[in-house]
Design an enzyme around this catalytic site. Structure first.
Site, short mmCIF file in Angstrom:
data_model
loop_
_atom_site.label_atom_id
_atom_site.label_comp_id
_atom_site.label_asym_id
_atom_site.label_seq_id
_atom_site.Cartn_x
_atom_site.Cartn_y
_atom_site.Cartn_z
N ARG A 223 -1.15 -6.46 5.28
CA ARG A 223 -2.27 -5.64 5.84
C ARG A 223 -3.00 -6.83 6.19
O ARG A 223 -3.25 -7.96 5.70
CB ARG A 223 -2.90 -4.95 4.93
CG ARG A 223 -2.03 -3.52 4.62
CD ARG A 223 -2.14 -2.55 5.79
NE ARG A 223 -1.39 -1.32 5.33
CZ ARG A 223 -0.08 -0.89 5.85
NH1 ARG A 223 0.36 -1.86 6.42
NH2 ARG A 223 0.30 0.06 5.44
N HIS A 271 1.13 -4.79 14.79
CA HIS A 271 1.69 -3.96 13.68
C HIS A 271 2.95 -3.21 13.90
O HIS A 271 2.86 -1.94 13.87
CB HIS A 271 0.51 -2.97 13.64
CG HIS A 271 0.43 -2.49 11.98
ND1 HIS A 271 -0.34 -2.45 11.11
CD2 HIS A 271 1.74 -2.08 11.04
CE1 HIS A 271 -0.22 -1.78 9.86
NE2 HIS A 271 1.25 -1.70 10.00
P1 NDP Z 1 6.54 -2.23 -2.98
O1 NDP Z 1 5.44 -1.15 -3.66
O2 NDP Z 1 7.86 -1.71 -3.23
O3 NDP Z 1 6.55 -3.72 -3.40
C1 NDP Z 1 5.09 -4.08 -3.59
C2 NDP Z 1 5.35 -5.71 -4.34
O4 NDP Z 1 4.05 -6.10 -4.46
C3 NDP Z 1 6.00 -5.40 -5.79
O5 NDP Z 1 6.95 -6.62 -6.04
C4 NDP Z 1 4.84 -5.65 -6.73
O6 NDP Z 1 5.04 -6.20 -8.01
C5 NDP Z 1 4.00 -6.78 -5.92
N1 NDP Z 1 2.56 -6.62 -6.16
C6 NDP Z 1 1.63 -5.69 -6.16
N2 NDP Z 1 0.38 -6.03 -6.54
C7 NDP Z 1 0.43 -7.38 -7.06
C8 NDP Z 1 -0.29 -8.37 -7.45
N3 NDP Z 1 -1.98 -7.89 -7.78
N4 NDP Z 1 0.05 -9.63 -7.61
C9 NDP Z 1 1.21 -9.70 -7.63
N5 NDP Z 1 2.38 -9.12 -7.08
C10 NDP Z 1 1.89 -7.54 -6.73
O7 NDP Z 1 6.00 -2.25 -1.48
P2 NDP Z 1 6.85 -2.40 -0.23
O8 NDP Z 1 7.59 -3.59 -0.47
O9 NDP Z 1 7.40 -1.13 0.19
O10 NDP Z 1 5.73 -2.63 1.03
C11 NDP Z 1 4.69 -3.68 0.91
C12 NDP Z 1 3.73 -3.59 1.95
O11 NDP Z 1 3.95 -3.89 3.16
C13 NDP Z 1 3.17 -2.22 1.94
O12 NDP Z 1 2.22 -1.87 1.10
C14 NDP Z 1 2.58 -2.33 3.38
O13 NDP Z 1 1.07 -2.79 3.26
C15 NDP Z 1 3.24 -3.52 4.08
N6 NDP Z 1 3.97 -2.93 5.14
C16 NDP Z 1 3.74 -3.48 6.66
C17 NDP Z 1 4.30 -3.04 7.74
C18 NDP Z 1 4.09 -3.50 9.07
O14 NDP Z 1 4.71 -2.80 10.04
N7 NDP Z 1 3.20 -4.71 9.06
C19 NDP Z 1 5.25 -1.92 7.48
C20 NDP Z 1 5.53 -1.47 6.24
C21 NDP Z 1 4.95 -1.76 5.24
P3 NDP Z 1 5.81 -5.66 -9.07
O15 NDP Z 1 7.24 -5.59 -8.52
O16 NDP Z 1 5.55 -6.43 -10.34
O17 NDP Z 1 5.34 -4.02 -9.11
C1 OXD Z 2 3.35 1.00 6.83
C2 OXD Z 2 3.03 0.49 8.05
O1 OXD Z 2 2.71 1.01 5.87
O2 OXD Z 2 3.57 0.86 9.36
O3 OXD Z 2 4.56 1.48 6.83
O4 OXD Z 2 2.31 -0.37 7.88
#
Ligand code: NDP
Ligand code: OXD
Length: 308
Positions: A223, A271
């Site tokens: 993000r 994006h």
């Molecule tokens: P998940 O919820 O599956 O994974 C999140 C990961 O981040 C986990 O490993 C979690 O740790 C870690 N995490 C969360 N908070 C912290 C913290 N404070 N410190 C350290 N690690 C942390 O999310 P996804 O992988 O599915 O997606 C990630 C992000 O990608 C989405 O939230 C979205 O913002 C972004 N995204 C962007 C897109 C784009 O087109 N640019 C498309 C889709 C998504 P733990 O394993 O310990 O819980």
């Molecule tokens: C998502 C994105 O969160 O598209 O899936 O950013």
């Protein structure tokens, strides 16, 4: 037991047809044509408005169109409403592809090569093997792990950082604040795939860049709020960061005059790293909804207190 889709009318129409065929017991309606509001238990949306939430008094579950939920203003959602994010193969595959594309481009010095072509200098860049390049993923969830699975066979040295420090075979993992300095200190390319929460907002900042080896590169596919854009500009100008791929920004798109738009070492994309696909996400939604109706926990359940 109606589900209401709020968003792109083309997607709504396509999904209505598939619901009518595959889950006819749940009427699928497209906002604002919601039928009897008392019957609406489920909502699928990318963003929320007061108008929509106040029109749905019996809402039980909000499904996010996206993998992330920070774009949904959950403060206007009653606390008892369950929130489920999108986990579907379209997003996962396209995200892994994008990260792999960007890592390879940075690994093979594409920013400097393109700048050299534009300047007519065609610089010779010493070529490294993938095994000599250290790539670190912040966020080891659904998408971070998918990126790792695609990068691993190429041979990169992979590390990962998350809150709980998940173990992943072949990947050196680090956890929490205590593990952050060691994680950052051993990287050539940093990939951000964290959810945007109060803890992660602004995490890609001057202090973080200072802990990475000089000249490391950045990929932000999470993000815009993760990145302090002014700090990146300074880090690029000082040589602390050599190049960046940014799929997200604040705002999106950046204003025409924003310095990141014309920076020679920055690749901006609108994006599109991970894309919710109309043809695959609907089946993930139907599966999740069936799980909800059966009283089960489903993949993508959000812990509203921690924001992801
Ligand atoms: P998940 O919820 O599956 O994974 C999140 C990961 O981040 C986990 O490993 C979690 O740790 C870690 N995490 C969360 N908070 C912290 C913290 N404070 N410190 C350290 N690690 C942390 O999310 P996804 O992988 O599915 O997606 C990630 C992000 O990608 C989405 O939230 C979205 O913002 C972004 N995204 C962007 C897109 C784009 O087109 N640019 C498309 C889709 C998504 P733990 O394993 O310990 O819980
Ligand atoms: C998502 C994105 O969160 O598209 O899936 O950013």
């Amino acid at each position: 037991m109606t589900i209401v889709h709020c968003g792109d009318p083309k997607r709504g129409a396509a999904w209505a047809e598939i619901f009518a065929r595959d889950l006819p017991e749940v009427p699928f309606r497209c906002w604002p044509d919601i039928g009897d509001a008392q019957d609406v238990r489920y909502l699928i949306a990318w963003t929320l408005s007061e108008e929509v939430i106040s029109a749905l008094p019996n809402l039980e579950v909000l499904f996010s169109i996206g993998a992330g939920v920070d774009q949904l203003d959950l403060s206007i959602l009653p606390p008892h409403v369950r929130v489920i994010r999108m986990i579907e193969p379209g997003i996962t595959t396209t995200m892994a592809e994008y990260v792999t594309m960007a890592v390879l481009a940075l690994h093979r010095d594409l920013p400097a090569l393109v700048a050299g072509q534009r300047a007519g200098t065609f610089p010779y860049m010493p070529v490294k093997m993938a095994r000599e390049r250290r790539v670190g993923i912040m966020g080891l969830g659904e998408l971070g792990q998918a990126a790792i699975r695609m990068l691993a066979p190429i041979g990169f040295r992979l590390s990962g950082w998350s809150r709980s420090g998940r173990e992943i075979q072949g990947v050196e993992t680090f956890a929490g604040e205590e593990g952050m300095d060691a994680f950052l200190g051993g990287l050539d390319i940093l990939v951000c795939l964290l959810p945007l929460t109060p803890e992660t907002c602004g995490i890609l900042c001057r202090e973080t860049f200072a802990k990475m080896p000089r000249g490391a590169a950045l990929i932000n596919v999470a993000r815009g709020g993760h990145l302090v854009q002014e700090d990146l500009l300074s880090a690029l100008d000082e040589g602390a960061i050599s190049a960046a791929f940014l799929d997200v920004s604040t705002p999106e798109p950046l204003p025409e005059t924003h310095a990141l738009r014309s920076h020679p070492a920055v690749f901006l994309t609108p994006h599109i790293a991970g894309v919710t696909r109309i043809d695959t996400a609907v089946y993930a939604l139907i599966d999740a909804l069936k799980g909800v109706m059966a009283g089960q926990s489903v993949a993508g359940d959000i812990d509203r207190s921690r924001g992801y």
